[in-house]
Design an enzyme around this catalytic site. Sequence first.
Site, mmCIF file in Angstrom:
data_model
loop_
_atom_site.group_PDB
_atom_site.id
_atom_site.type_symbol
_atom_site.label_atom_id
_atom_site.label_comp_id
_atom_site.label_asym_id
_atom_site.label_seq_id
_atom_site.Cartn_x
_atom_site.Cartn_y
_atom_site.Cartn_z
ATOM 1 N N ARG A 43 36.907 40.919 48.642
ATOM 2 C CA ARG A 43 37.430 41.924 47.696
ATOM 3 C C ARG A 43 36.669 43.219 47.939
ATOM 4 N NH1 ARG A 43 38.396 42.024 41.195
ATOM 5 N NH2 ARG A 43 40.195 40.855 41.935
ATOM 6 N N HIS B 265 47.047 43.242 46.437
ATOM 7 C CA HIS B 265 46.402 42.149 45.691
ATOM 8 C C HIS B 265 47.278 40.894 45.860
ATOM 9 C CE1 HIS B 265 43.758 40.197 43.076
ATOM 10 N NE2 HIS B 265 44.045 40.746 41.915
ATOM 11 N N GLN C 158 47.180 37.566 43.638
ATOM 12 C CA GLN C 158 47.758 37.772 42.301
ATOM 13 C C GLN C 158 49.267 37.538 42.328
ATOM 14 O OE1 GLN C 158 45.959 39.257 39.319
ATOM 15 N NE2 GLN C 158 47.838 38.568 38.317
ATOM 16 N N ASP D 140 49.501 47.661 34.557
ATOM 17 C CA ASP D 140 48.127 47.480 35.025
ATOM 18 C C ASP D 140 47.339 48.692 34.521
ATOM 19 O OD1 ASP D 140 45.835 46.802 36.501
ATOM 20 O OD2 ASP D 140 46.611 47.625 38.384
ATOM 21 N N CYS E 154 48.078 41.952 35.135
ATOM 22 C CA CYS E 154 47.139 41.185 35.956
ATOM 23 C C CYS E 154 45.795 40.995 35.259
ATOM 24 C CB CYS E 154 46.947 41.861 37.308
ATOM 25 S SG CYS E 154 46.420 43.586 37.170
ATOM 26 N N ARG F 280 46.201 32.056 38.303
ATOM 27 C CA ARG F 280 45.407 32.575 39.428
ATOM 28 C C ARG F 280 44.654 31.427 40.099
ATOM 29 N NH1 ARG F 280 43.579 37.479 39.779
ATOM 30 N NH2 ARG F 280 43.391 36.873 41.948
#
Length: 335
Positions: free
Chosen positions: A109, A136, A139, A232, A273, A318
């Site tokens: 990440r 991402h 996700q 988001d 998310c 997730r």
Amino acid sequence: MGNVDLKGKDFLTLKDFSKEEILYLINLAKDLKIKKKNGVMVDKYKGQNIALIFEKTSTRTRCSFEVAAHDLGIGTTYLAPSSSQIGKKESIADTARVLAGMFEGIEYRGFGQEIVEELAKYSKVPVWNGLTNEYHPTQMIADMLTIKEKFGKLEGLKLVYMGDARYNMGNSLMIACSKLGLDFVACTNKNYFPNEELVNECREYCKESNGSVLLTEDVAEATKDADIIYTDVWVSMGEPDEVWKERITYLKPYQVNEKCFENAHEDAIFMHCLPAYHDLKTEVGKDIYEKFGLTEMEVTDEVFESERSVVFEEAENRMHSIKAIIAATLTPSAE
Ligand code: CP
Ligand code: NVA
């Protein structure tokens, strides 16, 4: 589905995956979720280890990788932001070759997508993108699983993304929807539309999937008959505090509130998310309130806490989906 083989493959962006491969991962995640709920062990990867590199902070992604790996019988080593030599004293290319000698897989990440691409280029073991500025992808498997659980299908559903649509979440949702045949709408100020090249690429995917991509500044047009309204944070990790003022100015009209759902399907759901700024219970939330007087940002507390909100199921997914990504790309250990 029978022909899908992802062993040894990197997971960097959904652009690299076919519809069939993405559906395979979603279905595998569902299968692993059912097994977990029924107490069925899937620790077929005993004796293997994975490295988790986090150059940005995380709650869900880190915990998902750690729990998923543990359930699969895999050991983990967590490298925290600023706690390793990466990028400062050692290049990405050298890091990749060092870690690939010790681990069976590497999660990364961080900032630019080119960094995770470079890591993958020099690593002989699979590299998983745990979030970059641009994408991402882990996700996406969780989000599509959540949507499938709610509606029993993916194709033909209308997903509206409101807010900063030119960053990792907007980009990734547009790709996922285009590959899987959903109708994707980016509803935001035109300064925050996804970049044209990616939009065109996604419109090409739509020709095969029957999905569609629409960019609009009109909330009423966007939310009409929507099945999913997604948002988001307005300012992402790694962006400077100075951008808040401009984001609030341009994105406030695109806050997800009850009015957005008046136009949507009766059974429309809300997704995010996470983490989300929906109240004043966070340091950043309080700071923004003091500076700009906003008590909630990209989503109202009313919507976040409503029956429509599936954000905590989405967060749980997730873990199941990251488990599927690890299991699909690594080879089980010999008995
Ligand atoms: N959604 C998500 O990636 O959460 P974290 O930043 O907590 O990992
Ligand atoms: N756009 C957000 C997503 C967090 C999961 C960020 O990059 O901070």
